[in-house]
Scaffold this active site. Structure first.
Site, short mmCIF file in Angstrom:
data_model
loop_
_atom_site.label_atom_id
_atom_site.label_comp_id
_atom_site.label_asym_id
_atom_site.label_seq_id
_atom_site.Cartn_x
_atom_site.Cartn_y
_atom_site.Cartn_z
N ASN A 107 73.96 -15.31 34.53
CA ASN A 107 73.95 -15.77 33.14
C ASN A 107 72.55 -15.60 32.57
O ASN A 107 71.56 -15.66 33.31
CB ASN A 107 74.35 -17.26 33.10
CG ASN A 107 74.37 -17.83 31.69
OD1 ASN A 107 74.92 -17.21 30.76
ND2 ASN A 107 73.79 -19.01 31.51
N HIS A 109 70.06 -17.46 29.85
CA HIS A 109 69.93 -18.73 29.12
C HIS A 109 68.62 -18.72 28.33
O HIS A 109 67.58 -18.34 28.87
CB HIS A 109 69.96 -19.91 30.10
CG HIS A 109 69.88 -21.23 29.40
ND1 HIS A 109 70.99 -21.81 28.79
CD2 HIS A 109 68.84 -22.06 29.16
CE1 HIS A 109 70.61 -22.94 28.23
NE2 HIS A 109 69.32 -23.12 28.44
N SER A 136 65.78 -17.16 30.78
CA SER A 136 65.97 -17.09 32.23
C SER A 136 67.27 -16.39 32.57
O SER A 136 68.30 -16.66 31.95
CB SER A 136 66.06 -18.51 32.83
OG SER A 136 64.97 -19.33 32.45
N ASP A 145 73.93 -24.56 33.81
CA ASP A 145 72.56 -24.07 33.57
C ASP A 145 71.61 -24.48 34.69
O ASP A 145 70.39 -24.54 34.48
CB ASP A 145 72.01 -24.56 32.21
CG ASP A 145 72.82 -24.05 31.03
OD1 ASP A 145 73.39 -22.94 31.13
OD2 ASP A 145 72.88 -24.75 30.01
C1 GAR Z 1 71.75 -15.40 23.74
O1 GAR Z 1 70.54 -15.70 23.12
C2 GAR Z 1 71.90 -16.19 25.03
O2 GAR Z 1 70.67 -16.48 25.62
C3 GAR Z 1 72.59 -17.43 24.55
O3 GAR Z 1 73.47 -17.00 23.56
C4 GAR Z 1 72.92 -15.88 22.89
C5 GAR Z 1 73.98 -14.81 22.73
O4 GAR Z 1 73.52 -13.78 21.91
N1 GAR Z 1 73.27 -18.06 25.63
C6 GAR Z 1 73.42 -19.38 25.75
O5 GAR Z 1 72.99 -20.16 24.92
C7 GAR Z 1 74.17 -19.81 26.97
N2 GAR Z 1 74.29 -21.25 27.03
P1 GAR Z 1 74.19 -12.34 21.99
O6 GAR Z 1 75.68 -12.55 21.80
O7 GAR Z 1 73.60 -11.61 20.81
O8 GAR Z 1 73.84 -11.71 23.31
#
Ligand code: GAR
Length: 210
Positions: A107, A109, A136, A145
Site C-alpha cells: 500500500n 500511504h 510510505s 496502516d
Molecule cells: C494517494 O495520495 C494515496 O497516498 C492515498 O490516496 C491517494 C490516491 O491518489 N491513499 C490513502 O490515503 C490510503 N489510506 P491516486 O488515486 O491519484 O493515486
C-alpha cells in the site's frame, strides 16, 4: 512476467505512475488488471487507455464487508497475481482478505508512518506545525496502516504551505517511490519477513528505507 493486480478508488495518479514505469520496462512485471470499488473512478479509464483489464466492483452492491471482500478475492485470484497493489484504495479490508494476500500486498500511504495513520494526513500534519511530511510504501497487515514499511520519501513543509500544495508535493514523491518498491518486490529483493520488511535479506528498521 510477474503479474500485478492494482486496486484503486479514485483518480489513479499512482496507478498511472505504475503504468508509466511498466511502459519503460521499469516495473519488473505486468499490470494484468485494475479493480475499483468506485465504478466512476478516473483510474479505470487510465487502465483501459493502457490496454489493461479494468474491473468495476461497486462495494455498495454487497450487503456486507465480508461479501464484498469475498467477491474481490475472486476477481483478484482470477488474474493469479504475484503482487496486489493498493493505489489509493479507500476501503478497509477484512482479516480474511489480508491473510489471503499477506506478504504479497503493498500500500502507499500519504504520511511518514507510523505518524498520521488514517485519513486527512496533510491537514493534520499542517495543524501540528511539523517541519516535514511524506509518504510510505508498506506491506499490508491486519493492523490498518500499521504494516512494515519498505520505503519512505520525506518533503519539507514550507512556511506558506497549504493542504493542496502539500498533497501535490507528497504525491509527486509517491509517484517516484511506489514503482521502485513494486520493482524490488517483483525482483524478489523486498520481502515481508515476520514483523519486518527485508531488503536483499537484511531486515529493515520499522520506518523502512528513506
Ligand atoms: C494517494 O495520495 C494515496 O497516498 C492515498 O490516496 C491517494 C490516491 O491518489 N491513499 C490513502 O490515503 C490510503 N489510506 P491516486 O488515486 O491519484 O493515486
Amino acid at each position: 512476467a510477474r503479474r500485478v493486480v492494482v486496486l484503486i478508488s479514485g483518480s489513479g495518479s499512482n496507478l498511472q505512475a505504475l503504468i508509466d514505469a511498466q511502459e519503460h520496462d521499469e516495473l519488473g512485471g505486468e499490470i494484468v488488471a485494475v479493480v475499483s470499488n468506485q465504478p466512476d473512478a478516473y483510474g479505470l479509464k487510465r487502465a483501459r487507455d493502457a490496454g489493461i483489464d479494468a474491473v468495476a466492483l461497486p462495494h455498495r452492491e454487497y450487503e456486507s464487508r465480508e461479501a464484498f471482500d469475498g467477491a474481490l478475492i475472486k476477481v483478484i485470484e482470477r488474474h493469479e497475481p504475484d503482487l496486489v497493489v493498493l493505489a489509493g484504495f479507500m476501503r478497509i479490508l477484512t482479516p480474511r482478505f489480508v491473510q489471503r494476500f499477506l506478504g504479497r500486498m503493498l500500500n502507499i500511504h500519504p504520511s511518514l508512518l507510523p505518524a498520521y495513520q488514517g485519513l486527512h494526513t496533510h491537514a493534520r500534519a499542517l495543524a501540528d506545525g511539523v517541519a516535514s511530511h511524506g509518504c510510505s510504501v508498506h506491506f499490508v497487515t491486519e493492523e490498518l496502516d500499521g504494516g512494515p514499511v519498505a520505503l519512505q520519501a520525506e518533503v519539507a513543509i514550507a512556511p506558506d504551505e497549504t493542504e493542496d500544495s502539500l498533497k501535490a508535493k507528497v504525491q509527486a514523491r509517491e509517484h517516484l517511490i511506489f514503482p521502485i518498491a513494486v520493482r524490488w518486490f517483483l525482483e524478489g529483493r523486498l520481502k515481508l519477513a515476520g514483523d519486518a520488511a527485508s531488503m536483499d535479506g537484511t531486515p529493515l528498521p520499522s520506518s523502512g528505507m528513506r
